[in-house]
Design an enzyme around this catalytic site. Structure first.
Site: not given
Ligand SMILES: O=c1ccn([C@H]2C[C@H](O)[C@@H](COP(=O)(O)O)O2)c(=O)[nH]1
Ligand code: ZN
Length: 153
Positions: A63, A65, A89
């Site tokens: 991710h 972060e 998340c």
């Molecule tokens: O805290 C977060 C949450 C999600 N991400 C990234 C991980 C994935 O590459 C996308 C989410 O994909 P979707 O197709 O929209 O489910 O976002 C993040 O970097 N940080």
């Molecule tokens: Zn995350």
């Protein structure tokens, strides 16, 4: 937030590109990141968001972060702010808390009702030493008009 948005543009995720930018108390950038596959794995792992679990991106992707925190140039993150284009998340909330960041400014909250976001908010809301804010365009300093005043005819 503009730097976080710029970082997000580097992501190869076809569905959601996320960018993060960490600044210190002087607003100097100490780390940036975007969602990407682990080093050396680029091009080898799936970006699909549907299908069998092992063929979906979720168990592989790092991710934004996490990458911003790992890339940081400063040992101590206390007092730092993370600007992130998507609400963090639960896993990122844990990282943010354990890294000692003091402020989280997010742009999109498109997964507001997902369990991962609810858990994240629950943890971040518990902490009085971590400020959570939604990005507002008002925070951008609009440049003052310059040049000659308009002339009336
Ligand atoms: O805290 C977060 C949450 C999600 N991400 C990234 C991980 C994935 O590459 C996308 C989410 O994909 P979707 O197709 O929209 O489910 O976002 C993040 O970097 N940080
Ligand atoms: Zn995350």
């Amino acid at each position: 937030m503009a730097v976080a948005l710029l970082s997000a543009k580097r992501s190869k995720d076809p569905n959601t590109q996320v960018g993060a930018c960490i600044v210190n108390q002087e607003n100097k950038i100490v780390g940036t990141g975007y969602n990407r596959m682990p080093n050396g794995c680029d091009g080898e792992l799936p970006w699909a968001h549907t299908g069998p679990k092992l063929e979906r991106k979720y168990i592989y992707v790092c991710h934004a972060e996490l990458n911003a925190i790992i890339n940081k140039s400063k040992a101590d993150m206390n007092g730092c702010t993370i600007y992130v284009t998507l609400f963090p998340c639960n896993e990122c909330a844990k990282l943010i808390i354990q890294a000692g960041l003091s402020e989280v400014v997010y742009l999109s909250d498109k997964y507001h009702d997902e369990d991962e976001t609810i858990a994240s908010r629950r943890m971040l809301d518990l902490l009085t030493n971590v400020l959570l804010e939604e990005w507002s365009e008002i925070q951008i300093n609009t440049p003052k008009p310059c040049g000659k005043p308009s002339q009336k005819s």
